[in-house]
Design an enzyme around this catalytic site. Structure first.
Site, PDB file in Angstrom:
ATOM      1  CB  SER A 193      -0.923   0.006   1.223  1.00 16.58           C
ATOM      2  OG  SER A 193      -0.173   0.334   2.373  1.00 16.58           O
ATOM      3  CE  LYS A 194      -0.913   6.261  -3.651  1.00 18.47           C
ATOM      4  NZ  LYS A 194       0.028   6.163  -4.766  1.00 18.47           N
ATOM      5  NE  ARG A 195       0.502   0.159   5.873  1.00 17.57           N
ATOM      6  CZ  ARG A 195       1.222  -0.913   6.137  1.00 17.57           C
ATOM      7  NH1 ARG A 195       2.369  -0.804   6.767  1.00 17.57           N
ATOM      8  NH2 ARG A 195       0.802  -2.109   5.789  1.00 17.57           N
ATOM      9  CG  HIS A 196       4.480  -0.992   2.139  1.00 17.80           C
ATOM     10  ND1 HIS A 196       3.264  -1.582   1.894  1.00 17.80           N
ATOM     11  CD2 HIS A 196       4.934  -1.529   3.290  1.00 17.80           C
ATOM     12  CE1 HIS A 196       3.003  -2.453   2.858  1.00 17.80           C
ATOM     13  NE2 HIS A 196       3.989  -2.428   3.715  1.00 17.80           N
ATOM     14  N   GLY A 197       5.444   3.267   0.343  1.00 16.03           N
ATOM     15  CA  GLY A 197       6.163   4.080  -0.635  1.00 16.03           C
ATOM     16  C   GLY A 197       5.377   4.097  -1.925  1.00 16.03           C
TER      17      GLY A 197
END
Ligand code: GLU
Length: 371
Positions: free
Chosen positions: A248-252
């Protein structure tokens, strides 16, 4: 597959957002498999969900493919433009009895499921509007209700396929109920359109994410009812974040073109994505020609791949080293412009290729090099 069969693969994204890493890898594998066999690679835009599909997303997907240099031979075909064809196939199925009209209301279906659950059965449509059942029980179509169209799934036996990635899979037909292939307003449903397209586009190999594995037995049954022969299916495992969680976005960055902005080279991205779930001996750095030469879909890993940003940066650094100083300087230009460099500054200032040659060893990305 006989020796004479031309390999035809497709990438069939739903245009609801950017081209994500998972989609890009699916496209890359399908592209590489077609190229490996001197076959064709088809781009099909699955935009039947009109509310979620946008022209911007179509563009974003194509931009991503252009950036990775995944060229397609046919398409883009848009499902939204093939409605007449889908309706014609449905009419034919109704005529042949492989599909039938169903007038069951939502409340009726809810009640049916509740009863089944109460009796400890798995909830499923009970086939009450199959013509012979309706005749037996004396059901007649209610006035003023538009029926859905259901596929008449075989009752007996099972659907078996030898998945290129996951190995043999078998699903009993009594696990599958009669799928709705057209809604009350006549619009065809997702699983149905895929089948008609794969058949008519003569797709020989379907490589797609394993979130579609449950659709496959249904699609195979419909395909057979249409007199088609099923393609070879290969369901790719997910790409997970570095922590093993769903990406997800939180990984980059999840969209491939964001990696362009971050100073990654498309060659490195192709290389990295190819290795993410597939390998050729211990080869780590290879170009697209080598990939095409070596790619074997039967060697795609069954286990989910885990993103590793350090590895991606390392691969990118290797690719920066492979470029000539002149090429490197050219790739660097957009990143310098972003920093306010004018065209004039780039030609009248220090010699860029020479500057690149001096410092590239220390950089992992074009952004670092620009800094
Ligand atoms: N449109 C589907 C998706 O984006 C892919 C379907 C398929 O490849 O069969 O997930």
């Amino acid at each position: 597959m006989s020796a004479a069969t031309v390999v035809r693969t497709r990438f069939a994204p739903s245009p609801t957002g950017d081209l994500h890493l998972g989609g890009a890898r699916t496209a890359l594998y399908a592209w590489a498999w077609a190229r490996r066999h001197g076959g064709q690679f088809v781009l099909r835009i699955e935009d039947t969900d009109l509310e979620r599909s946008t022209p911007a997303a179509v563009q974003a997907i194509m931009d991503g493919m252009h950036w990775l240099d995944l060229d397609w031979d046919e398409g883009p075909f848009f499902q939204s433009k093939r409605m007449v064809r889908y309706r014609a196939v449905i009419a034919q199925m109704l005529e042949r009895g492989t599909a039938y009209r169903c007038w069951a209301s939502t409340e009726e279906l809810d009640q049916m499921r509740e009863q089944q659950r109460a009796q400890g059965h798995k909830p499923r449509y009970d086939g009450r509007w199959r013509p012979e059942n309706a005749a037996r029980t004396g059901l007649t179509p209610p006035a003023g209700v538009d029926p859905v169209i259901r596929f008449r799934n075989p009752d007996e036996g099972s659907v078996t396929w030898d998945d290129l990635v996951k190995g043999p899979i078998s699903i009993a037909n009594d696990e599958l109920d009669d799928l709705i292939i057209a809604r009350g307003d006549g619009t065809p449903t997702y699983n149905f359109c895929v089948v008609v397209d794969d058949l008519e586009m003569q797709i020989t190999h379907v490589l797609r994410g394993d979130d579609h594995v449950n659709n496959t037995p249904r699609q195979i049954n419909i395909l057979r009812a249409l007199g088609g022969q099923e393609p070879v299916y290969g369901h790719l495992s997910m790409i997970l974040g570095p922590d093993g969680e769903k990406l997800s976005k939180r990984h980059g960055a999840t969209s491939v073109v964001e990696y362009d902005a971050q100073g990654f080279l498309p060659e490195a991205m192709v290389n990295y994505l190819a290795r993410l779930g597939w390998s050729h001996g211990d080869a780590e750095i290879f170009d697209r020609h080598e990939l095409v030469q070596w790619f074997d879909a039967a060697q795609i890993s069954r286990s989910p791949a885990q993103l590793d940003f350090d590895k991606l940066r390392w691969v990118n650094a290797q690719w920066l080293k492979r470029l000539t100083p002149v090429e490197l300087a050219k790739r660097l230009e957009p990143h310098l412009k972003k920093r306010g460099w004018s065209e004039a500054a780039m030609t009248s200032g220090p010699d860029l290729p020479i500057a690149c040659a001096l410092v590239f060893e220390r950089a992992h990305t074009l952004e670092e090099l620009a800094d």
